[in-house]
Design an enzyme around this catalytic site. Structure first.
Site, PDB file in Angstrom:
ATOM      1  N   ASN A 230      -3.290 -39.248  37.934  1.00 12.00           N
ATOM      2  CA  ASN A 230      -1.823 -39.090  37.899  1.00 12.00           C
ATOM      3  C   ASN A 230      -1.401 -38.004  38.888  1.00 12.00           C
ATOM      4  OD1 ASN A 230      -1.900 -36.457  36.486  1.00 12.00           O
ATOM      5  ND2 ASN A 230      -2.792 -37.698  34.854  1.00 12.00           N
ATOM      6  N   ASP A 299      -4.315 -41.080  29.208  1.00  7.24           N
ATOM      7  CA  ASP A 299      -4.369 -41.575  27.829  1.00  7.24           C
ATOM      8  C   ASP A 299      -5.436 -42.657  27.669  1.00  7.24           C
ATOM      9  OD1 ASP A 299      -2.372 -39.907  26.946  1.00  7.24           O
ATOM     10  OD2 ASP A 299      -0.774 -41.293  27.513  1.00  7.24           O
ATOM     11  N   LYS A 309     -20.263 -50.026  43.372  1.00 15.07           N
ATOM     12  CA  LYS A 309     -18.894 -50.286  43.839  1.00 15.07           C
ATOM     13  C   LYS A 309     -18.501 -51.744  43.522  1.00 15.07           C
ATOM     14  CE  LYS A 309     -16.074 -50.279  47.956  1.00 15.07           C
ATOM     15  NZ  LYS A 309     -16.073 -50.502  49.390  1.00 15.07           N
ATOM     16  N   PHE A 344       2.995 -29.579  26.065  1.00 16.68           N
ATOM     17  CA  PHE A 344       4.045 -29.966  27.009  1.00 16.68           C
ATOM     18  C   PHE A 344       4.356 -31.444  26.782  1.00 16.68           C
ATOM     19  CE2 PHE A 344       2.854 -26.091  28.995  1.00 16.68           C
ATOM     20  CZ  PHE A 344       3.892 -25.731  29.836  1.00 16.68           C
ATOM     21  N   LYS A 358       6.411 -35.659  19.160  1.00 14.00           N
ATOM     22  CA  LYS A 358       5.062 -35.240  19.594  1.00 14.00           C
ATOM     23  C   LYS A 358       4.658 -33.949  18.908  1.00 14.00           C
ATOM     24  CE  LYS A 358       4.730 -37.315  23.980  1.00 14.00           C
ATOM     25  NZ  LYS A 358       4.924 -37.329  25.395  1.00 14.00           N
ATOM     26  N   LYS A 362       1.471 -34.012  16.562  1.00  9.92           N
ATOM     27  CA  LYS A 362       0.281 -33.251  16.983  1.00  9.92           C
ATOM     28  C   LYS A 362       0.219 -31.895  16.302  1.00  9.92           C
ATOM     29  CE  LYS A 362       0.247 -35.574  21.490  1.00  9.92           C
ATOM     30  NZ  LYS A 362      -0.459 -35.677  22.768  1.00  9.92           N
TER      31      LYS A 362
HETATM   32  N1  CTP Z   1      -2.505 -34.322  25.759  1.00  9.14           N
HETATM   33  C1  CTP Z   1      -3.835 -34.062  25.500  1.00  9.14           C
HETATM   34  N2  CTP Z   1      -4.751 -35.059  25.509  1.00  9.14           N
HETATM   35  C2  CTP Z   1      -4.383 -36.334  25.753  1.00  9.14           C
HETATM   36  C3  CTP Z   1      -3.018 -36.623  26.028  1.00  9.14           C
HETATM   37  C4  CTP Z   1      -2.114 -35.594  26.031  1.00  9.14           C
HETATM   38  O1  CTP Z   1      -4.192 -32.899  25.275  1.00  9.14           O
HETATM   39  N3  CTP Z   1      -5.297 -37.293  25.763  1.00  9.14           N
HETATM   40  C5  CTP Z   1      -1.534 -33.221  25.699  1.00  9.14           C
HETATM   41  C6  CTP Z   1      -0.909 -32.845  27.023  1.00  9.14           C
HETATM   42  O2  CTP Z   1      -1.646 -31.811  27.650  1.00  9.14           O
HETATM   43  C7  CTP Z   1       0.467 -32.364  26.599  1.00  9.14           C
HETATM   44  C8  CTP Z   1       0.781 -33.191  25.359  1.00  9.14           C
HETATM   45  O3  CTP Z   1      -0.466 -33.661  24.884  1.00  9.14           O
HETATM   46  O4  CTP Z   1       0.467 -31.019  26.207  1.00  9.14           O
HETATM   47  C9  CTP Z   1       1.701 -34.336  25.558  1.00  9.14           C
HETATM   48  O5  CTP Z   1       1.216 -35.153  26.605  1.00  9.14           O
HETATM   49  P1  CTP Z   1       1.988 -36.445  27.037  1.00  9.14           P
HETATM   50  O6  CTP Z   1       1.214 -37.157  28.101  1.00  9.14           O
HETATM   51  O7  CTP Z   1       3.412 -36.089  27.307  1.00  9.14           O
HETATM   52  O8  CTP Z   1       2.005 -37.288  25.695  1.00  9.14           O
HETATM   53  P2  CTP Z   1       1.015 -38.291  25.039  1.00  9.14           P
HETATM   54  O9  CTP Z   1       0.537 -37.715  23.765  1.00  9.14           O
HETATM   55  O10 CTP Z   1      -0.026 -38.735  26.006  1.00  9.14           O
HETATM   56  O11 CTP Z   1       1.999 -39.498  24.687  1.00  9.14           O
HETATM   57  P3  CTP Z   1       2.741 -40.539  25.680  1.00  9.14           P
HETATM   58  O12 CTP Z   1       1.840 -40.703  26.880  1.00  9.14           O
HETATM   59  O13 CTP Z   1       2.854 -41.775  24.837  1.00  9.14           O
HETATM   60  O14 CTP Z   1       4.069 -39.952  26.019  1.00  9.14           O
END
Ligand code: CTP
Length: 421
Positions: A230, A299, A309, A344, A358, A362
């Site tokens: 990303n 995720d 490859k 975040f 969230k 969490k």
């Molecule tokens: N985060 C994490 N581990 C993951 C996904 C997210 O620790 N596998 C943490 C990020 O560092 C951030 C928070 O969770 O502090 C929210 O991340 P975000 O990507 O906004 O949310 P997700 O929980 O992944 O949900 P979505 O992608 O559905 O918005």
């Protein structure tokens, strides 16, 4: 200078693409209560008209001592001796070289030699020019002459290459100038919106805390050459780490992929994939008192990583993805007494609603919500706009557009309040 007078800054503008940013520097300095006069090199006038600065400062803009319209026959002496700081934004390799070697062949370089005021230089140039031994030698020489630098940062340059050489954020340059000036007892400088309080001058209010911070994006391998990732730059996480360290905390970073240089003097462990980041976090967690999840963790990852490859044989290739561990949720689920957990939420819609859910899901103490579609917010910017939400409170703490480094301090202010609750 009398106690009641404003700080007087001589702003020197050199010829480079970043010259337009000097206008913003000028405006912010004026807004902060400084009086600014502008000098330009001849090449700078190819990029911006002196008239722009003249209109904004209500003063003659000095380019050439010998110009017939110059109202002051010994301008370089008068200008140089009536300023409290000589600030060069942007500084080119050529001007740095002239300053380092005492060459005084134009107004700005003559002013440098004729001035006894402190000098702060913010360079901007192509990274090869910045890294050239000649430029680095000149920078070192100027440092040993007592000149201060606002180092250029890494990023995409005007020449479309990526590297170090980009002018530091305008807000950060101004902050450093103000920092410089507020150290002086005669200071009359005011902050942009409220009294300036940088982490250096904040008390060591985090000296009993140990931060564990995830930073950057993760990279999930598809095969030995490809991955899913990303746009995270790591800037916000590094800003929090730097601010916490300045306020006395012990800091450990678990770092994924970032587009900026990692911090020096901070314990940094690599966690490139979500799984590696998860393992590293869980190992370090027992030593932490505050966990900050600033990383953009993927995720999903490919369910299996191809050993060789993948060849371009099929018209359609389907990747099977499997969920990665949610690091933040796991940290909360395994939290020991006293651990504060900060997350975040980077969102593109329903920002507050999603962030609040969230935080609840969490089990976080605090969440920093960003609408990454807003100008100046989100990935790869040096600035951010956010709303802070806290557990058990309906309060929404709005943080307007500001440098990520400054925002890091605002977030930590809220963390400190939570700690004392
Ligand atoms: N985060 C994490 N581990 C993951 C996904 C997210 O620790 N596998 C943490 C990020 O560092 C951030 C928070 O969770 O502090 C929210 O991340 P975000 O990507 O906004 O949310 P997700 O929980 O992944 O949900 P979505 O992608 O559905 O918005």
């Amino acid at each position: 200078m009398s106690e009641n007078k404003k700080h007087r800054i001589g702003l020197g503008v050199c010829g480079g693409i970043a010259a337009y940013k000097a206008i913003e520097v000028l405006r912010l300095l004026q807004k902060s209560g400084c009086e600014v006069r502008v000098a330009m090199t001849k090449h700078a006038t190819e990029f911006i008209q002196p008239l722009t600065f003249r209109a904004l400062t209500d003063n003659y803009v000095l380019v050439d001592d010998y110009a017939p319209e110059n109202p002051d026959p010994i301008a370089h002496i008068n200008f140089s001796q009536t300023i409290d700081l000589l600030l060069i934004v942007p500084a080119t390799a050529n001007t740095i070289a002239k300053f380092a070697n005492g060459i005084a062949d134009d107004f700005l370089s003559s002013t440098y030699l004729a001035s006894q005021a402190p000098v702060l230089i913010a360079p901007a140039m192509n990274s090869t020019m910045w890294e050239h031994p000649a430029t680095q030698r000149n920078v070192e020489r100027l440092k040993s002459d007592g000149v201060f630098f606002v180092k250029p940062i890494a990023g995409e340059l005007a020449c479309k290459t990526v590297g170090t050489g980009k002018l530091e954020d305008v807000e950060n340059i101004v902050k450093q100038v103000l920092n410089f000036l507020v150290q002086s007892p005669k200071s009359k400088v005011q902050s942009l919106s409220e009294p300036i309080q940088h982490s250096e001058t904040r008390t060591q209010d985090l000296k009993n805390e140990s931060f564990l911070i995830t930073v950057g994006g993760t990279r999930e391998a598809i095969d030995p050459v490809r991955f899913i990732s990303n746009h995270s730059s790591g800037k916000m996480g590094f800003a929090v780490a730097e601010a916490a360290q300045k306020r006395g905390a012990k800091v450990t970073i678990v770092c994924g992929v970032t587009s900026v240089e990692p911090l020096e003097n901070v314990k940094t462990i690599l966690g490139i994939s979500a799984d590696e980041m998860f393992q590293a976090v869980m190992k370090e967690l027992p030593n932490a008192t505050i966990f900050v999840g600033a990383a953009a963790v993927a995720d999903y990852r490919p369910a299996s990583r191809a050993a060789a490859k993948i060849k371009k044989s099929e018209d359609v290739l389907t990747l099977e993805l499997t969920k990665t561990p949610d690091i933040l949720a796991n940290v909360s689920a395994n939290r020991h007494d006293g651990l504060l957990v900060v997350g975040f939420a980077a969102e593109t819609e329903n920002v507050i609603e999603y962030a609040r859910s969230k935080m609840e899901r969490k089990n976080l103490d605090l969440i920093v919500a960003n609408d990454i579609t807003r100008d100046g917010a989100g990935f790869n910017h040096d600035t951010n706009i956010a709303t802070i939400l806290k557990r058990g409170s309906n309060e929404k703490i709005e943080i307007p557009l500001m440098a990520k480094r400054e925002m890091a301090d605002r977030i930590l202010d809220e963390v400190v309040k939570l700690r004392h609750k």
